[in-house]
Design an enzyme around this catalytic site. Structure first.
Site: not given
Ligand code: GLC
Length: 567
Positions: A205, A261
């Site tokens: 993310d 790993e």
């Molecule tokens: C990313 C995710 C989104 C979230 C953001 C903050 O963009 O896809 O859904 O709100 O990160 O974590």
């Protein structure tokens, strides 16, 4: 089968499950892990190679689970670790890989580390795991500087003792300090934890946000708006204190050691909303291996725009010495069936039209659903014929449209905000509405919950979902679902096995027609052709393997694609 191979991910079709809205096995109105397990057969029949689950960890669910309170457990509302094990075993038994979501930029403010940071006070090692700084003004009553959160409002929140913490997203999502070695160690522990439990890969993310330059100059000297929105970010390199900094790549080189790993090595795909010329670095094989290429998700329905997106994706793949990815939809953007149904304007304004339309509950522009469906079908063939991986978002295989008229009071997305000053947005819930599994709405949820006696789905479903339910589409050869199954099966049988990732532009590729050639496993050549223009386009001589619409006098009509196998 490519699946047995260490490089399975290079040409994979990955299906994104947004767990809270996929299928609810226990009847509490929230989708869960057992719900994903219950639908593994459905996904296997669809023909995908892997499932990626958006976060299912313990979370106050302020940001759909992207506010993680414990990275190594399952939210009790979504199940248990044993449920995860069962789901992973079922996916593997069906020949599918499992990808879990890692959220390393921020934790929930309910994470034990954040609570400890608050309790321990300024200057403590506990605070150093986050980005706390003294406020300005005599008593620290002013934020350290003017940075704004991606979700609106200031990016700093006071904690009552003169210090403020940084949150690039919601107030309840505190940014971690990636200069702290403990943070590094803890995420490596998390990567190993899920790898040991059967995860084959990870989706990272906001991968471009982790490294930050907070201290090379006084905080108040930074501009208030250093491209603070990840969507607006355009690869400003080391000039930008917050996004896409060069040091972020050191983190992924470190993670690569962990991925390696394992046998086969674990795979990762980064979410980095950066300019195409910067994306490839995240994807290099000594880092994550793959990065989302969001250009398809940004384009309106114009041949030149898609041609450019394909060129950029292929170029990125070459530079990273990996493969690229193609994405039309995910849980953060309005569904593409709707994007393609709204007025098409040059792509510089990509989501603006849909965002405005949503804000007025879908009343500002006419949503031409027939056009949206036609173009979605055409886009799928254009996408599936390309070299690289394809990421599908749950519900796109049903041809679902964005739900525009969720009442403000029912919205969950922290991005949704109604202001009196014109900068209101309705957020991302319209693509996160629980899926319709049965057309019969006898218990008020189109089969979203298994038990007959169940709570209401966490977001309201519109009546028109009945037409898009899985049971209706399964029985209809002309449905979007049948089309997805057929196209995915062809891709798997004829395109992927060659292992050849080359693409040549076809001579028909000009003007309103996007056409390219790929090698086929049976020795023939695939021509994939998409016609954006009003004049029907002539097809090359060969066998039509699949077409997204009926041909007109043997020609490809507007808003249609075909795959032709040529000798
Ligand atoms: C990313 C995710 C989104 C979230 C953001 C903050 O963009 O896809 O859904 O709100 O990160 O974590």
């Amino acid at each position: 089968m490519t699946n047995a191979h260490a490089d399975w991910w290079k040409q994979a079709v990955v299906y994104q499950v947004y767990p809270r809205s996929f299928y609810d096995a226990n009847g509490d109105g929230l989708g869960d892990i057992a719900g994903a397990t219950a639908k593994i057969d459905y996904l296997a029949a669809l023909g995908v190679d892997a499932i990626w689950l958006s976060p299912f960890y313990p979370s106050p669910l302020i940001d759909g689970g992207y506010d993680v309170a414990d990275y190594r457990d399952v939210d009790p509302r979504l199940g248990t670790l044993e449920d995860f094990d069962k789901m992973a075993a079922a996916a593997h038994a069906a020949g599918m890989k499992v990808i879990v979501d890692i959220v390393p930029n921020h934790t929930s403010t309910e994470h034990e580390w954040f609570r400890a940071a608050l309790a321990a006070g300024p200057g403590s090692p506990e605070r150093d795991r986050y980005i706390f700084r003294p406020g300005r003004g005599e008593h620290g009553e002013l934020p350290p500087n003017g940075w704004k959160s991606t979700f609106g409002g200031p990016a700093w929140e006071p904690v009552g003792d003169g210090e403020w913490y940084l949150h690039l997203f919601a107030v309840e999502q505190a940014d971690l300090n990636w200069k702290n070695p403990e943070v590094h160690e803890d995420f490596k522990t998390t990567l190993r934890f899920w790898s040991d439990r059967g995860a084959d890969g990870f989706r990272i993310d906001v991968a471009h946000a982790l490294a930050k330059d907070i201290d090379s100059r006084p905080l108040e000297d930074w501009p208030d708006d250093p491209g603070q929105s990840s969507l607006a970010q355009s690869g400003s390199g080391d000039e930008n204190p917050l996004w896409d900094r060069p040091e972020v790549h050191d983190i992924y080189r470190e993670w690569r050691q962990v991925f390696n790993e394992y046998e086969p090595a674990r795979f990762a795909v980064g979410e980095a909303w950066v300019a195409p010329e910067h994306q490839w670095m995240y994807a290099s094989t000594d880092e994550l291996g793959q990065v989302f290429n969001f250009e398809f998700a940004k384009k309106n329905w114009f041949a030149a725009d898609f041609r450019l997106a394909i060129e950029e994706g292929l170029d990125a793949a070459e530079r990273s010495k990996s493969t690229t990815t193609w994405v039309l939809s995910n849980h953060d953007v309005p569904r593409h069936a709707t994007r393609f149904a709204l007025p098409q304007v040059p792509s510089s304004t990509h989501h603006q039209i849909a965002t405005d339309w949503l804000l007025r509950d879908g009343t500002t522009y006419y949503e031409d659903r027939e056009a949206g469906t036609r173009r979605s079908r055409a886009a799928l063939l254009m996408e599936l014929g390309l070299p690289g991986s394809v990421y599908l978002y749950q519900g796109e295989e049903l041809g679902l449209f964005e739900v525009a008229d969720i009442p403000w009071g029912a919205l969950e997305d922290p991005q949704a905000q109604m202001t009196a000053h014109g900068d209101a947005i309705k957020g991302r819930d319209g693509c996160r509405v629980p899926l319709p599994w049965t057309s019969l709405d006898a218990t008020g949820d189109f089969g979203f919950s298994g038990p007959a006696d169940h709570a209401a789905p966490h977001l309201p479903q519109p009546a028109w979902f009945a037409q898009f339910a899985v049971d209706v589409e399964e029985g209809d050869e002309a449905s979007m679902l049948s089309f997805y199954r057929a196209a995915l099966a062809l891709r798997r049988a004829l395109i992927v096995p060659t292992g050849d990732t080359s693409l040549a532009w076809d001579e028909a590729n000009a003007g309103d027609v996007v056409a390219y050639q790929r090698p086929l496993a049976d020795g023939r050549t695939l021509v994939s052709m998409t016609n954006f223009g009003a004049a029907p386009a002539a097809l090359p001589a060969g066998e039509v393997l699949i077409a997204s619409a009926e041909l007109v006098d043997g020609k490809l009509p507007q808003d249609a694609s075909a795959w032709i196998a040529c000798a």
